[in-house]
Design an enzyme around this catalytic site. Sequence first.
Site, PDB file in Angstrom:
ATOM      1  N   ASP A 283       2.515   7.268 -13.227  1.00 48.76           N
ATOM      2  CA  ASP A 283       1.598   8.248 -12.650  1.00 48.76           C
ATOM      3  C   ASP A 283       2.177   8.775 -11.340  1.00 48.76           C
ATOM      4  O   ASP A 283       2.239   9.980 -11.105  1.00 48.76           O
ATOM      5  CB  ASP A 283       0.229   7.591 -12.405  1.00 48.76           C
ATOM      6  CG  ASP A 283      -0.752   8.550 -11.767  1.00 48.76           C
ATOM      7  OD1 ASP A 283      -0.802   9.713 -12.202  1.00 48.76           O
ATOM      8  OD2 ASP A 283      -1.454   8.142 -10.824  1.00 48.76           O
TER       9      ASP A 283
ATOM     10  N   ASP B 298       4.510  12.673 -10.643  1.00 51.72           N
ATOM     11  CA  ASP B 298       4.171  13.716  -9.668  1.00 51.72           C
ATOM     12  C   ASP B 298       5.387  14.046  -8.805  1.00 51.72           C
ATOM     13  O   ASP B 298       5.670  15.209  -8.511  1.00 51.72           O
ATOM     14  CB  ASP B 298       3.020  13.262  -8.749  1.00 51.72           C
ATOM     15  CG  ASP B 298       1.644  13.614  -9.306  1.00 51.72           C
ATOM     16  OD1 ASP B 298       1.501  13.674 -10.541  1.00 51.72           O
ATOM     17  OD2 ASP B 298       0.702  13.824  -8.502  1.00 51.72           O
TER      18      ASP B 298
ATOM     19  N   LYS C  90       8.981  -3.490 -10.774  1.00 57.66           N
ATOM     20  CA  LYS C  90       8.948  -4.227  -9.506  1.00 57.66           C
ATOM     21  C   LYS C  90       9.158  -5.696  -9.855  1.00 57.66           C
ATOM     22  O   LYS C  90       8.325  -6.568  -9.579  1.00 57.66           O
ATOM     23  CB  LYS C  90       7.603  -3.967  -8.806  1.00 57.66           C
ATOM     24  CG  LYS C  90       7.516  -4.461  -7.381  1.00 57.66           C
ATOM     25  CD  LYS C  90       8.365  -3.668  -6.403  1.00 57.66           C
ATOM     26  CE  LYS C  90       8.313  -4.298  -5.015  1.00 57.66           C
ATOM     27  NZ  LYS C  90       9.247  -3.648  -4.073  1.00 57.66           N
TER      28      LYS C  90
ATOM     29  N   ASP D 203      10.274   1.171  -5.537  1.00 58.55           N
ATOM     30  CA  ASP D 203      10.459   1.744  -4.191  1.00 58.55           C
ATOM     31  C   ASP D 203      11.802   2.466  -4.099  1.00 58.55           C
ATOM     32  O   ASP D 203      11.909   3.576  -3.580  1.00 58.55           O
ATOM     33  CB  ASP D 203      10.301   0.671  -3.100  1.00 58.55           C
ATOM     34  CG  ASP D 203      11.099  -0.597  -3.376  1.00 58.55           C
ATOM     35  OD1 ASP D 203      11.618  -0.765  -4.505  1.00 58.55           O
ATOM     36  OD2 ASP D 203      11.200  -1.437  -2.462  1.00 58.55           O
TER      37      ASP D 203
HETATM   38  C1  IPM Z   1      -2.420  12.025 -14.680  1.00 62.76           C
HETATM   39  C2  IPM Z   1      -3.640  11.985 -13.827  1.00 62.76           C
HETATM   40  C3  IPM Z   1      -4.600  10.960 -14.380  1.00 62.76           C
HETATM   41  C4  IPM Z   1      -3.899   9.618 -14.346  1.00 62.76           C
HETATM   42  C5  IPM Z   1      -5.959  10.890 -13.658  1.00 62.76           C
HETATM   43  C6  IPM Z   1      -6.652  12.219 -13.658  1.00 62.76           C
HETATM   44  C7  IPM Z   1      -6.833   9.820 -14.215  1.00 62.76           C
HETATM   45  O1  IPM Z   1      -3.303  11.740 -12.498  1.00 62.76           O
HETATM   46  O2  IPM Z   1      -2.548  12.320 -15.887  1.00 62.76           O
HETATM   47  O3  IPM Z   1      -1.344  11.742 -14.159  1.00 62.76           O
HETATM   48  O4  IPM Z   1      -3.908   8.934 -13.320  1.00 62.76           O
HETATM   49  O5  IPM Z   1      -3.330   9.240 -15.370  1.00 62.76           O
HETATM   50 MG    MG Z   2      -1.244  11.667 -12.146  1.00 61.80          MG
END
Ligand code: IPM
Ligand code: MG
Length: 364
Positions: free
Chosen positions: A250, A254, A193, A226
């Site tokens: 993080d 996901d 960013k 973004d």
């Molecule tokens: C991940 C998880 C962890 C993080 C949490 C559980 C602290 O979300 O490994 O991605 O945020 O790193």
């Molecule tokens: Mg995570």
Amino acid sequence: MHLKIAILPGDYIGPEVMAVAVPVLEAVLKRSGHTVEHSTHPVGGAGIDLHGKALPDSTLEACRQADAILFGSVGGPKWEKLPPQEQPERASLLPLRKHFRLYANVRPGLLLKNLIDTSPIRPERIPQGVDMVCIRELTGGLYFGAKSTKPCENGDIEAIDTMVYRKSEIERITDVAIATARGRRKHITLVDKANVLETSVLWRKVVSERIKTTAPDITLATMYIDNAAMQLVLRPAQFDVVLTENMFGDILSDEMAVICGSLGMMASASLGMDINRHGKGYGLYEPSGGTAPDIAGQDKANPCAQVLSVALMLRHSFGLESEAKAIENAVEKTIADGVRTADIAGGGKAVGTQAMGQAILARL
Ligand code: IPM
Ligand code: MG
């Protein structure tokens, strides 16, 4: 080779998916004549319940004695009322990452061509599947900068998290991204960013200099976080290696996982500079997803991410590439054969955690 593994299943679905992964580990090693010695230790909520803290001393000691850590997942509603700094995630996983200096988090996002139907992205957008990997800095940034919450003079309350990065931290994770890119399509996308954050300005400068001076064979693209979040949904196949700081990684990992079918499919390797007894990198291997309390204890969780974490462990901490590949192929074949847990069944017929494990073992 004799492998010594510390197994930390953790909470909720953690032990369920670990119960599938351990037999896979044993089977693949037995076949190739290696021996494995593993011991199981409480961590997270289980550590709190048994020993009064999320990372019990005995668990940390067992990790020190091992060549690698196979981790499940931690946390959940049972411990949410504890003070924030005592909660399972903050008090176990983060100290483990810090203690073993696991600064490089490698999260492969692979969606094979014959599994495209498991992705929420429309198939015509990803005709060739997706093959990307997130290289997330894991021991800096907002996670580990100074934190505080304090009352203000006017009765208001102020909370502070600090994002700190040093040049040396950015250089070493860039080197991991470069090494990863060299084994792939030689392209890195740095996500930051830099239009707002000082740390991102430094990241851009350090990463581009590092690539220019040490890796002219690698091409670099830069993208604001973004835009990257949007581009991942629009055209995920444009990405090869995604390099980013802790918090952005993080979030993006996901997103990458779900684009590749499900969070239940994404394994992760956390690597540092320590070397184990075999002269390979010490590491912690875990699914990228969480403890899924809503489906825990129901034999519904997808064990693939945990099983694929075993493959990453064999590859990175033991150099057992063909064993790692054998596991990855068995998972791929299982899914391609239509054996799927609910999260990747697309509303079709689903099997349970244990049956999924049996199916993977059968194909190994
Ligand atoms: C991940 C998880 C962890 C993080 C949490 C559980 C602290 O979300 O490994 O991605 O945020 O790193
Ligand atoms: Mg995570």
